[in-house]
Motif scaffolding. Structure first.
Motif, PDB file in Angstrom:
ATOM      1  N   LYS A 266     -11.286   1.277  -4.244  1.00  0.00           N
ATOM      2  CA  LYS A 266     -12.471   2.129  -4.261  1.00  0.00           C
ATOM      3  C   LYS A 266     -12.173   3.487  -4.890  1.00  0.00           C
ATOM      4  O   LYS A 266     -13.014   4.062  -5.582  1.00  0.00           O
ATOM      5  CB  LYS A 266     -13.005   2.299  -2.831  1.00  0.00           C
ATOM      6  CG  LYS A 266     -13.546   1.023  -2.201  1.00  0.00           C
ATOM      7  CD  LYS A 266     -13.968   1.277  -0.758  1.00  0.00           C
ATOM      8  CE  LYS A 266     -14.445   0.018  -0.068  1.00  0.00           C
ATOM      9  NZ  LYS A 266     -14.831   0.268   1.345  1.00  0.00           N
ATOM     10  N   GLU A 267     -10.962   3.987  -4.660  1.00  0.00           N
ATOM     11  CA  GLU A 267     -10.563   5.282  -5.220  1.00  0.00           C
ATOM     12  C   GLU A 267     -10.304   5.195  -6.716  1.00  0.00           C
ATOM     13  O   GLU A 267     -10.388   6.198  -7.422  1.00  0.00           O
ATOM     14  CB  GLU A 267      -9.316   5.786  -4.490  1.00  0.00           C
ATOM     15  CG  GLU A 267      -8.853   7.163  -4.932  1.00  0.00           C
ATOM     16  CD  GLU A 267      -7.581   7.604  -4.229  1.00  0.00           C
ATOM     17  OE1 GLU A 267      -6.903   8.522  -4.745  1.00  0.00           O
ATOM     18  OE2 GLU A 267      -7.254   7.045  -3.159  1.00  0.00           O
ATOM     19  N   GLY A 268      -9.981   3.989  -7.202  1.00  0.00           N
ATOM     20  CA  GLY A 268      -9.654   3.816  -8.613  1.00  0.00           C
ATOM     21  C   GLY A 268      -8.170   3.820  -8.898  1.00  0.00           C
ATOM     22  O   GLY A 268      -7.759   3.739 -10.059  1.00  0.00           O
ATOM     23  N   LEU A 269      -7.335   3.917  -7.857  1.00  0.00           N
ATOM     24  CA  LEU A 269      -5.887   3.829  -8.059  1.00  0.00           C
ATOM     25  C   LEU A 269      -5.496   2.426  -8.509  1.00  0.00           C
ATOM     26  O   LEU A 269      -4.567   2.249  -9.302  1.00  0.00           O
ATOM     27  CB  LEU A 269      -5.142   4.181  -6.772  1.00  0.00           C
ATOM     28  CG  LEU A 269      -5.191   5.639  -6.329  1.00  0.00           C
ATOM     29  CD1 LEU A 269      -4.477   5.804  -5.000  1.00  0.00           C
ATOM     30  CD2 LEU A 269      -4.570   6.547  -7.387  1.00  0.00           C
TER      31      LEU A 269
ATOM     32  N   SER B 174       0.828  -1.214   0.000  1.00  0.00           N
ATOM     33  CA  SER B 174       0.000   0.000   0.000  1.00  0.00           C
ATOM     34  C   SER B 174       0.860   1.260   0.000  1.00  0.00           C
ATOM     35  O   SER B 174       0.394   2.324  -0.414  1.00  0.00           O
ATOM     36  CB  SER B 174      -0.933  -0.001   1.212  1.00  0.00           C
ATOM     37  OG  SER B 174      -0.187   0.016   2.423  1.00  0.00           O
TER      38      SER B 174
ATOM     39  N   GLU C  35      -9.046   0.544  -0.024  1.00  0.00           N
ATOM     40  CA  GLU C  35      -9.321   1.956  -0.275  1.00  0.00           C
ATOM     41  C   GLU C  35      -8.770   2.376  -1.639  1.00  0.00           C
ATOM     42  O   GLU C  35      -9.384   3.182  -2.347  1.00  0.00           O
ATOM     43  CB  GLU C  35      -8.713   2.815   0.841  1.00  0.00           C
ATOM     44  CG  GLU C  35      -9.399   2.637   2.191  1.00  0.00           C
ATOM     45  CD  GLU C  35     -10.900   2.873   2.112  1.00  0.00           C
ATOM     46  OE1 GLU C  35     -11.313   3.890   1.532  1.00  0.00           O
ATOM     47  OE2 GLU C  35     -11.662   2.023   2.636  1.00  0.00           O
ATOM     48  N   GLY C  36      -7.610   1.828  -2.035  1.00  0.00           N
ATOM     49  CA  GLY C  36      -7.054   2.118  -3.347  1.00  0.00           C
ATOM     50  C   GLY C  36      -7.941   1.624  -4.478  1.00  0.00           C
ATOM     51  O   GLY C  36      -8.062   2.272  -5.524  1.00  0.00           O
TER      52      GLY C  36
ATOM     53  N   ARG D 121      -0.682   7.423  -7.441  1.00  0.00           N
ATOM     54  CA  ARG D 121      -1.528   8.623  -7.521  1.00  0.00           C
ATOM     55  C   ARG D 121      -0.773   9.753  -8.217  1.00  0.00           C
ATOM     56  O   ARG D 121      -1.333  10.466  -9.068  1.00  0.00           O
ATOM     57  CB  ARG D 121      -1.957   9.043  -6.111  1.00  0.00           C
ATOM     58  CG  ARG D 121      -2.945  10.198  -6.106  1.00  0.00           C
ATOM     59  CD  ARG D 121      -3.351  10.595  -4.692  1.00  0.00           C
ATOM     60  NE  ARG D 121      -4.145   9.560  -4.027  1.00  0.00           N
ATOM     61  CZ  ARG D 121      -3.701   8.802  -3.043  1.00  0.00           C
ATOM     62  NH1 ARG D 121      -2.455   8.948  -2.590  1.00  0.00           N
ATOM     63  NH2 ARG D 121      -4.484   7.894  -2.489  1.00  0.00           N
TER      64      ARG D 121
ATOM     65  N   GLN E  25     -19.475  -3.393  -8.222  1.00  0.00           N
ATOM     66  CA  GLN E  25     -18.066  -3.002  -8.113  1.00  0.00           C
ATOM     67  C   GLN E  25     -17.147  -4.205  -8.329  1.00  0.00           C
ATOM     68  O   GLN E  25     -16.134  -4.109  -9.042  1.00  0.00           O
ATOM     69  CB  GLN E  25     -17.804  -2.399  -6.735  1.00  0.00           C
ATOM     70  CG  GLN E  25     -18.398  -1.021  -6.526  1.00  0.00           C
ATOM     71  CD  GLN E  25     -18.204  -0.536  -5.100  1.00  0.00           C
ATOM     72  OE1 GLN E  25     -18.761  -1.105  -4.155  1.00  0.00           O
ATOM     73  NE2 GLN E  25     -17.396   0.504  -4.932  1.00  0.00           N
TER      74      GLN E  25
END
Length: 460
Positions: free
Chosen positions: A311-314, A252, A308-309, A259, A367
């Protein structure tokens, strides 16, 4: 034989929808294509000649998954895994297309001649459709464009030793030569993004006990991944037309680098794996090499940040990195994690794993399908053929029971060597039937692919 297959359901996941809705899908079995979608559930009427009717009722109809990172190992290491068993396992979990990695077969897919050996080995063995990645190794830059013309979807390279002698890693200079060769093509360059150096490993010395998972974890620190991704993104500034892709991200701490690369406009995509999202280093018992993979499964906080990455699209997509071997190489009797082959076997379990873990995190089935089907299809150059229930696309779909619960046992695993860290785990959500281009290839009520469900997978 039926000319058309009609699948009707009250919960069908169509493109652009965040929840399943009623729909009826028609597939022309002769072409394998979806020819019509009606946005309502049509109950079965009088049986018409040439029409096969599938009533999904309240179960969820999903597009077939596309697993863009699978090691099938045939020819050369078919005792590790093969096309028959690997694709059988795939369709049992709703995966209708797999993309085979250029190693660990012998020979690896690094020349057109070697690719042709793959095709020959795969003939009449595939329950799912199969596409192929090519490989970048020292000295094969001249083979890359011919491989691309022959049909590979892109190329994988290693920045650290791969673990097999026939697929060595590339140096920075060799990598640049390959990027020059590929920069004006449609290819994507995939990286096993770990870069070993004396600086990156000087703090990686913990216990010397090879049975401790902590020993292995400390031997592959996150800095190996962040150093590799820093190198890749710096090179991308020189070769901006070439899409680069990070396979199996586990660290992570690399997310800020990703980003920043995206903000700078670099053409970078990223995948992670089921095991990094569903396992945690703190829960891995010592002396259990079935949990070993490279890069390693890390701590719970790291797992949370990977979610979280996503969900963010990273992180763009999720794959299995199904990387099996014969049981002896896993050193289960000795419990020797450091000496064991690094790879986790997952084919057939991925959708259930993500649903089980994702539900705890508020993740929807839409998703999950985006990460495992539409995005993986796009990544592998199959985005106009696979990954969506849409007119003109292949009629690949699954009927899914989101409420079913089952315990993973060795008997349920359909890949060749039945070693997996998921044995004993209770999962939610199960594939009942899988259809490839409108034809049934898996039915849980038949205990899998019975003799009358012949392998109809194509080589893409």
């Amino acid at each position: 034989m039926s000319r058309l297959l009609v699948c009707a359901g009250r919960n069908v996941l169509l493109p652009g929808n965040t929840v399943p809705t009623p729909a009826t899908i028609t597939i022309d079995i002769s072409t394998g294509k979806i020819t019509d979608i009606v946005h309502e559930y049509q109950s079965r009427g009088a049986q018409a000649d040439g029409i096969q009717w599938v009533d999904a009722g309240d179960k969820i109809v999903l597009p077939g998954l596309v697993d863009a990172h699978v090691h099938l190992n045939e020819p050369g290491r078919a005792d590790w895994e093969g096309f028959w068993t690997g694709t059988h396992a795939a369709v049992s979990g709703g995966v209708t297309t797999v993309v085979d990695m250029p190693l660990n077969s012998i020979p690896p897919t690094t020349t057109v001649e070697h690719l042709e050996l793959k095709w020959k080995a795969a003939q009449n063995q595939c329950h799912a459709d199969v596409a192929f990645w090519g490989g970048v190794i020292p000295g094969n830059q001249g083979d890359l464009k011919p491989l691309l013309e022959a049909g590979v979807k892109g190329f994988k390279c290693f920045l650290i030793e791969s673990g097999v002698d026939e697929f060595p890693c590339v140096s920075k200079d060799e990598l640049e030569q390959s990027m020059i060769e590929l920069q004006n093509t449609s290819a994507v360059l995939l990286f096993h993004a770990e870069l070993e150096s004396s600086e990156s490993t000087k703090f990686a010395h913990g216990s010397s006990d090879p049975r401790l998972y902590s020993t292995f974890l400390q031997s592959r620190p996150e800095k190996l991944e962040t150093d590799a991704i820093a190198l890749i993104t710096s090179l991308q500034k020189t070769y901006p037309a070439l899409r680069c892709h990070i396979v199996h991200l586990s660290a992570s701490s690399a997310l800020p680098l990703i980003r920043a690369a995206r903000s700078a406009g670099l053409n970078l995509t990223v995948e992670t794996c089921f095991h990094y999202l569903c396992l945690s280093a703190t829960e891995i018992p010592n002396g259990h090499p079935e949990f070993k993979c490279c890069p390693p499964v890390r701590e719970s906080a790291n797992r949370d940040l990977l979610w979280e990455g996503l969900k963010e699209g990273l992180i763009d997509c999720v794959v299995s990195d199904h990387s099996p071997c014969v049981a002896q190489l896993k050193k289960l009797d000795e419990g020797d994690i450091m000496g064991a082959w690094g790879g986790i076997s997952t084919l057939g379990l991925g959708l259930s794993l993500l649903w089980t873990e994702g539900k705890k995190r508020g993740v929807t089935i839409a998703q999950i399908i985006e990460w495992t089907s539409s995005k993986t299809a796009e990544h592998a150059g199959l985005g106009r053929l696979k990954g969506r229930l849409q007119v003109g696309f292949d009629g690949d779909f699954i009927i899914w029971d989101p409420e079913a619960r089952f315990t993973v046992t060795s008997d349920l695993l359909r890949f060749k060597n039945k070693v997996s860290p998921y044995v004993g785990m209770t999962l939610q959500g199960q594939v009942e039937r899988t259809f490839l281009r409108g034809s049934l290839v898996y039915d849980i009520s038949r205990h899998g692919c019975s003799d009358d469900l012949a392998p109809i997978g194509r080589l893409l």
